[in-house]
Design a protein around this motif. Structure first.
Motif, PDB file in Angstrom:
ATOM      1  N   UNK A   1      -6.194   6.861  -6.638  1.00  0.00           N
ATOM      2  CA  UNK A   1      -5.428   7.987  -7.191  1.00  0.00           C
ATOM      3  C   UNK A   1      -6.075   8.679  -8.382  1.00  0.00           C
TER       4      UNK A   1
ATOM      5  N   UNK B   1       5.105  10.017  -0.550  1.00  0.00           N
ATOM      6  CA  UNK B   1       3.920   9.299  -1.050  1.00  0.00           C
ATOM      7  C   UNK B   1       3.527   9.802  -2.439  1.00  0.00           C
TER       8      UNK B   1
ATOM      9  N   UNK C   1      -4.230  -7.759  -1.546  1.00  0.00           N
ATOM     10  CA  UNK C   1      -5.161  -7.571  -0.423  1.00  0.00           C
ATOM     11  C   UNK C   1      -6.079  -8.796  -0.383  1.00  0.00           C
TER      12      UNK C   1
ATOM     13  N   UNK D   1       0.840  -1.203   0.000  1.00  0.00           N
ATOM     14  CA  UNK D   1       0.000   0.000   0.000  1.00  0.00           C
ATOM     15  C   UNK D   1       0.877   1.256   0.000  1.00  0.00           C
TER      16      UNK D   1
ATOM     17  N   UNK E   1       3.866   1.492  -1.144  1.00  0.00           N
ATOM     18  CA  UNK E   1       4.530   1.635  -2.440  1.00  0.00           C
ATOM     19  C   UNK E   1       3.561   2.080  -3.537  1.00  0.00           C
ATOM     20  N   UNK E   2       2.253   1.946  -3.268  1.00  0.00           N
ATOM     21  CA  UNK E   2       1.282   2.464  -4.240  1.00  0.00           C
ATOM     22  C   UNK E   2       0.946   3.931  -3.950  1.00  0.00           C
ATOM     23  N   UNK E   3       1.678   4.511  -2.999  1.00  0.00           N
ATOM     24  CA  UNK E   3       1.435   5.910  -2.663  1.00  0.00           C
ATOM     25  C   UNK E   3       0.231   6.109  -1.762  1.00  0.00           C
TER      26      UNK E   3
ATOM     27  N   UNK F   1       5.884   8.160  -4.865  1.00  0.00           N
ATOM     28  CA  UNK F   1       5.619   6.725  -5.035  1.00  0.00           C
ATOM     29  C   UNK F   1       4.517   6.441  -6.055  1.00  0.00           C
ATOM     30  N   UNK F   2       3.708   7.464  -6.352  1.00  0.00           N
ATOM     31  CA  UNK F   2       2.676   7.254  -7.384  1.00  0.00           C
ATOM     32  C   UNK F   2       3.324   6.983  -8.740  1.00  0.00           C
TER      33      UNK F   2
ATOM     34  N   UNK G   1      11.134   2.889   1.894  1.00  0.00           N
ATOM     35  CA  UNK G   1      10.557   2.157   3.033  1.00  0.00           C
ATOM     36  C   UNK G   1      11.604   1.927   4.112  1.00  0.00           C
TER      37      UNK G   1
END
Lengths: 260, 268
Positions: free
Chosen positions: B111, B79, B95, A131, A133-135, B82-83, B55
């Motif tokens: 996003x 963040x 998930x 999560x 790493x997906x921003x 990271x997109x 990270x």
């Protein structure tokens, strides 16, 4: 002797470091409020999972505790011929103490442990990392809704517990043991004050809700991502929450009701 | 390496649990190319990806990605950056409480404000690319290890990132799926101009698609260059790793006491 002192010092430092990390974590969660359009559906889902699904255990426990209070109260009060005060005894005991405290203990065992295990497993399976790493900030997306759900659910659960407990006490006291219904409700109404009793009970459950949810989400987020680590974190959630609730209850009771 | 570096690690020092993983590591990863990071187990290849993704933070040194010094970035800026990154985790990291379709759609829902029918088209296209369009309604628990990683690959490219990091993309894939993944990584790189960083043990597959490769050992780069340069590399360590020889300067055994001591043969 020196070893014992050194161990005590080491454990104290470890506790303080852990408390510092937990406080930093809490600030991070509270600072990252998601947009209502995103956060509200996540919050409602968690309120269902943390609050609504805890209703059964809370209602059943409240009913039995109220019934036991009715039985014990009647036995003691009837020795003094004052069994009509049973409604007052049940209501004050539940609203001031047992409602918030027992609900918090049940919450820690049922919802707190589940929150820790869920977050811990998400960490172990790298779902939180992916999560990130997906921003997407997991503190906002995963942790915050669970923290707020616990915080908001606890007072409602505690009120439900107290209401059901009073009904349980009435079933035993009035329906079974024959206490006059008018004096049961009348004494209760005359002695229970909204501000001093009900509101203070709600304040207690708000504090307990916040502390239990904080401990649960932090233990999950901070756990060692292995099966043993998750197991240990889940145990810590229940133990720390229970001790924190009982300790805080004493302090809050002393502040609220200790007219020294 | 003449191309402009998209990622640059300079004198990175990083330790974990008291063990020095990187000791002054410097690596340049060019823009728009496939770079493979290889090396024996435990040399910190995945750690390197986590340093690039922010990270983990190095004890010293800098990690530059597209002109941003990752360890110095604030949380919000990290963040945002990271997109532009995609990462395929070794475990897949899907998930578990939502379907394959929802897993792939997740970054788009978070996003973008795309309408649902467009999200559906993009998700199905990405799943088609990894051969799993028909598995869209399955839950992650119903997938094999290889399928899980292919879904994770679809999810990591769904936002069309500039940089994609693959952590062991070939592990656990059957030969057909492995061929597809190799082809896909190459196509993504050439068609979209992605910068790709590939961490893998699979030497033939990695060298067949990468433009540059680094071989790590003991926290340092022991060999770097094009696949052809590496095959002719003079280092015994590099040759031992590339040819998979058990004997050589890189020990197969983790440091241990003498066998005679452990097996109680010393007293006899």
């Amino acid at each position: 002797m020196m070893d014992a002192i050194a161990r005590l010092g080491k454990n104290t430092l470890a506790f303080l470091a852990s408390f510092g990390r937990a406080s930093q974590f809490l600030l991070g969660v509270l600072a990252g409020v998601p947009k209502p359009s995103v956060g509200l559906p996540l919050l409602l889902k968690q309120i269902y999972s943390v609050g609504v699904l805890s209703l059964v255990i809370v209602v059943v426990s409240g009913l039995f505790i109220g019934m036991v209070l009715g039985l014990q109260g009647y036995t003691i009060l009837s020795d003094f011929g004052s069994e009509s005060a049973i409604g007052q005894l049940i209501a004050l005991t539940l609203v001031r103490e047992l409602g918030p405290v027992v609900t918090a203990l049940l919450f820690a065992g049922r919802a707190g442990s589940a929150l820790t295990a869920e977050i811990g497993l998400m960490k172990a399976t790298e779902q939180l990392s992916s999560m990130e790493m997906m921003g997407v900030d997991p503190l906002r997306r995963v942790i915050a809704p669970r923290l707020w759900a616990g915080f908001l659910s606890m007072p409602v659960l505690a009120l439900v517990f107290s209401m059901v407990g009073v009904l349980g006490g009435m079933l035993v006291g009035v329906e079974w043991l024959g206490v006059f219904e008018g004096s049961f409700w009348g004494n209760m109404q005359a002695s229970v004050d909204f501000r001093d009793d009900v509101l203070n009970g709600v304040i207690k459950s708000v504090v307990f809700g916040f502390v239990c949810a904080w401990i649960a989400v932090y233990q999950g987020y901070d756990c060692v991502p292995t099966s043993a680590g998750i197991s240990s974190a889940t145990t810590k959630t229940v133990v720390y929450s229970s001790l924190a609730v009982l300790g805080l209850d004493f302090i809050l009771t002393a502040v609220m009701f200790g007219n020294f | 390496m003449a191309e402009a570096a998209y990622i640059s690690l300079e004198n990175v020092v990083f330790s974990r649990a008291g063990r020095r993983v990187f000791d002054g590591l410097s690596v340049q990863i060019p823009r728009g190319k496939i770079t493979a990071i290889m090396g024996p187990s435990g040399t910190g290849k995945t750690t390197l990806l986590r340093l690039i993704g922010g990270q983990l933070k190095p004890e010293s040194g800098s990690v530059w990605v597209d002109g941003h010094n990752i360890p110095k970035l604030r949380r919000g800026a990290l963040f945002q950056l990271r997109k532009k990154m995609g990462m395929l985790f070794q475990s897949g990291a899907l998930f578990t409480d939502v379907s394959v379709y929802e897993n792939v759609a997740f970054p788009l829902r978070v996003h973008t404000k795309l309408p649902e029918d467009m999200i559906r088209d993009i998700v199905l296209m990405k799943l088609e690319a990894v051969g799993l369009r028909g598995a869209r309604d399955l839950m992650p628990a119903e997938l094999s290890g290889g399928m899980t990683r292919r879904v994770a690959l679809a999810r990591s490219i769904v936002l069309d990132p500039e940089l994609i990091m693959y952590d062991e993309p070939f592990a656990g894939q059957d030969p057909i799926a492995m061929g597809v993944v190799v082809k896909l990584i190459r196509q993504l790189n050439s068609a979209m101009g992605l910068t790709s960083v590939l961490v893998s043990h699979d030497v033939p597959e990695s060298l067949s698609i990468c433009h540059h490769a680094f071989i790590l050992s003991d926290g340092k780069v022991i060999g770097a260059g094009t696949p052809e340069q590496l095959r002719k590399h003079s280092s015994d360590k590099v040759q031992q790793f590339l040819q998979g020889k058990p004997d050589g300067p890189v020990p197969f055994h983790y440091p241990a006491p003498e066998r005679a001591v452990d097996f109680g043969l010393g007293a006899q």
